[in-house]
Design a protein around this motif. Structure first.
Motif, mmCIF file in Angstrom:
data_model
loop_
_atom_site.group_PDB
_atom_site.id
_atom_site.type_symbol
_atom_site.label_atom_id
_atom_site.label_comp_id
_atom_site.label_asym_id
_atom_site.label_seq_id
_atom_site.Cartn_x
_atom_site.Cartn_y
_atom_site.Cartn_z
ATOM 1 N N GLY A 156 0.798 -1.220 0.000
ATOM 2 C CA GLY A 156 0.000 0.000 0.000
ATOM 3 C C GLY A 156 0.830 1.270 0.000
ATOM 4 O O GLY A 156 0.298 2.376 -0.101
ATOM 5 N N LEU A 157 2.165 1.114 0.125
ATOM 6 C CA LEU A 157 3.040 2.273 0.140
ATOM 7 C C LEU A 157 3.466 2.619 -1.287
ATOM 8 O O LEU A 157 3.925 1.765 -2.031
ATOM 9 C CB LEU A 157 4.289 1.991 0.988
ATOM 10 N N GLY A 158 3.317 3.866 -1.654
ATOM 11 C CA GLY A 158 3.718 4.276 -2.990
ATOM 12 C C GLY A 158 2.588 4.204 -3.988
ATOM 13 O O GLY A 158 1.578 3.522 -3.790
ATOM 14 N N ASP A 159 2.765 4.900 -5.113
ATOM 15 C CA ASP A 159 1.738 4.934 -6.149
ATOM 16 C C ASP A 159 1.902 3.740 -7.079
ATOM 17 O O ASP A 159 2.758 2.873 -6.894
ATOM 18 C CB ASP A 159 1.806 6.249 -6.923
ATOM 19 N N ALA A 160 1.063 3.685 -8.120
ATOM 20 C CA ALA A 160 1.066 2.542 -9.024
ATOM 21 C C ALA A 160 2.413 2.376 -9.718
ATOM 22 O O ALA A 160 2.895 1.254 -9.898
ATOM 23 C CB ALA A 160 -0.046 2.706 -10.064
ATOM 24 N N ALA A 161 3.046 3.493 -10.092
ATOM 25 C CA ALA A 161 4.341 3.412 -10.764
ATOM 26 C C ALA A 161 5.398 2.815 -9.844
ATOM 27 O O ALA A 161 6.247 2.027 -10.278
ATOM 28 C CB ALA A 161 4.769 4.801 -11.235
ATOM 29 N N THR A 162 5.342 3.175 -8.564
ATOM 30 C CA THR A 162 6.301 2.616 -7.596
ATOM 31 C C THR A 162 6.068 1.131 -7.417
ATOM 32 O O THR A 162 7.020 0.338 -7.334
ATOM 33 C CB THR A 162 6.165 3.339 -6.248
ATOM 34 N N ARG A 163 4.818 0.715 -7.377
ATOM 35 C CA ARG A 163 4.511 -0.706 -7.212
ATOM 36 C C ARG A 163 4.929 -1.501 -8.439
ATOM 37 O O ARG A 163 5.369 -2.644 -8.330
ATOM 38 C CB ARG A 163 3.030 -0.896 -6.892
ATOM 39 N N GLN A 164 4.815 -0.905 -9.618
ATOM 40 C CA GLN A 164 5.304 -1.564 -10.824
ATOM 41 C C GLN A 164 6.819 -1.726 -10.770
ATOM 42 O O GLN A 164 7.355 -2.772 -11.137
ATOM 43 C CB GLN A 164 4.900 -0.754 -12.064
ATOM 44 N N LYS A 165 7.512 -0.712 -10.290
ATOM 45 C CA LYS A 165 8.971 -0.766 -10.177
ATOM 46 C C LYS A 165 9.414 -1.874 -9.239
ATOM 47 O O LYS A 165 10.423 -2.546 -9.478
ATOM 48 C CB LYS A 165 9.495 0.584 -9.678
ATOM 49 N N HIS A 166 8.643 -2.086 -8.161
ATOM 50 C CA HIS A 166 8.994 -3.091 -7.166
ATOM 51 C C HIS A 166 8.072 -4.307 -7.265
ATOM 52 O O HIS A 166 7.725 -4.913 -6.250
ATOM 53 C CB HIS A 166 8.917 -2.478 -5.766
ATOM 54 N N ALA A 167 7.706 -4.667 -8.486
ATOM 55 C CA ALA A 167 6.766 -5.769 -8.671
ATOM 56 C C ALA A 167 7.290 -7.076 -8.084
ATOM 57 O O ALA A 167 6.520 -7.880 -7.550
ATOM 58 C CB ALA A 167 6.468 -5.949 -10.165
ATOM 59 N N ALA A 168 8.603 -7.302 -8.159
ATOM 60 C CA ALA A 168 9.175 -8.545 -7.619
ATOM 61 C C ALA A 168 9.227 -8.537 -6.107
ATOM 62 O O ALA A 168 9.352 -9.587 -5.479
ATOM 63 C CB ALA A 168 10.580 -8.760 -8.177
ATOM 64 N N GLY A 169 9.144 -7.373 -5.490
ATOM 65 C CA GLY A 169 9.239 -7.246 -4.042
ATOM 66 C C GLY A 169 9.925 -5.952 -3.670
ATOM 67 O O GLY A 169 10.555 -5.301 -4.505
ATOM 68 N N TRP A 170 9.816 -5.593 -2.396
ATOM 69 C CA TRP A 170 10.356 -4.326 -1.912
ATOM 70 C C TRP A 170 11.746 -4.567 -1.329
ATOM 71 O O TRP A 170 11.911 -5.372 -0.413
ATOM 72 C CB TRP A 170 9.422 -3.742 -0.860
#
Length: 365
Positions: free
Chosen positions: A141-155
């Motif tokens: 839930g942290l970050g916008d959609a672009a950030t979640r796409q960037k970290h799709a494999a994990g944070w």
């Protein structure tokens, strides 16, 4: 993530081997304490950090499909030898994957998988919730959609962050570079987490020494005992707030994350700290019962009609203590904790409901 942990990890020097160091590992305790060892080995504490073997995960993992519609990502779990792999698709094309290498959490509330590819640690985007099944992790839930796409494999998680995180889920942690050092690591909260290093104790008992050479928290004062629990179950804090975020408002649901803090505010503790502590209700070597009647019996051992100098409940004097005085409160999605700040009426109690075993109704606060 769920409990607001903040415990300094017990690290061993990378050059220290298990044979030469002060720690012996939990199996050594079974030599004399077989029943306690077995019970503790099956407890939530012992299972709170473990390798990501498939048999340690719920059977429904093969059917998982979780969608982050805003980011356009679909998450599935796929077999990967003895483990599972989180596979991420976007528009039908695989864009990322990561192995479930370690499982953080016993499953009592949930399990957050961690991945390590030999160089980098990741907190995966899928989490298993005991009351909700597989869904997006709290981190997602942290970050916008672009950030979640960037970290799709994990944070990404640094080893410094990992030391703090694993510090509450392991007896001791040691690293060689970014990898865990097996000789300096014991996963899960085991015997030496609370009793301290045990080698001197084992040697003393084998030599029939009169000195036990081990800590026994059961003989500590309630203040010191609770400080031990407090290392993981909440930070030492006051209502002024801390880095971990104990809020100023005592009616905030966020206070419920901090169990020992709540107990320390309760009159049950402040009026009689010598006889009230975490182990009044919780088994330190195993899992306590989940039935409300078990805890109500603890309440009624003091709060019973006719007992001198002890208050009893005028609404429901024989049962039904928990919904009013220690209600379950939502602290994360799908995740509920009991309010350990025991009050005449918890601010999280239902506004009104029929009192079990009584014709009276609970009064609104």
């Amino acid at each position: 993530m769920w409990a607001g942990c903040s415990k300094p990890h017990r690290a061993s020097s990378p050059s220290t081997t298990a044979e030469a160091g002060p720690y012996v590992g939990a199996p050594a305790c079974a030599e004399c304490h077989a029943e306690l060892f077995q019970r503790q080995a099956e407890s939530h504490h012992a299972l709170t950090l473990r390798p990501g073997d498939r048999q340690s995960l719920p059977d429904d993992a093969k059917d998982v499909l979780v969608r982050d519609r805003e980011a356009g990502l679909d998450y599935r779990l796929a077999p990967d030898g003895e483990r599972l792999r989180q596979v991420v698709h976007r528009n039908g094309t695989e864009v990322a994957s990561a192995s479930l290498d370690f499982l953080l959490g016993s499953g009592h509330h949930g399990i957050s998988p961690m991945s390590f590819d030999g160089k980098e640690w990741k907190y995966l985007s899928l989490t298993y919730y005991a009351k909700g099944g597989w869904d997006l992790s709290p981190m997602h839930g942290l970050g916008d959609a672009a950030t979640r796409q960037k970290h799709a494999a994990g944070w990404p998680v640094s080893t410094q962050e990992l030391e703090k995180c694993f510090g509450c889920h392991a007896t001791r942690i040691g690293f060689r570079g970014a990898s865990l050092d097996p000789a300096a690591t014991e996963l899960g909260v085991r015997c030496e987490s609370c009793h301290g290093p045990g080698r001197a104790h084992v040697e003393a008992m084998r030599s029939k020494s009169a000195t036990t050479a081990i800590e026994n928290p059961g003989q500590w004062s309630s203040e010191n005992f609770m400080a031990l629990c407090q290392q993981c179950h909440n930070e030492t804090a006051t209502l002024e707030g801390t880095l971990m975020g104990i809020p100023e408002d005592p009616a905030s649901p966020k206070t419920v994350k901090y169990h020992v803090y709540g107990i320390s505010q309760s009159r049950c503790y402040t009026a009689d700290p010598k006889n009230f502590r975490c182990t009044t209700c919780h088994d330190p070597h195993g899992n306590s019962p989940s039935e409300p009647a078990f805890y109500e019996a603890k309440c009624l051992s003091c709060h019973t009609q006719g007992v001198a100098k002890q208050a009893h409940c005028p609404v429901s004097p024989e049962k039904g203590c928990l919904p009013c005085h220690m209600p379950q409160v939502k602290v994360e999605k799908y995740t509920y904790f009991a309010d350990h700040w025991i009050r005449a009426r918890s601010p999280f109690a239902p506004k009104a409901q029929a009192a079990t075993g009584s014709r009276q109704r609970l009064r609104s606060p």
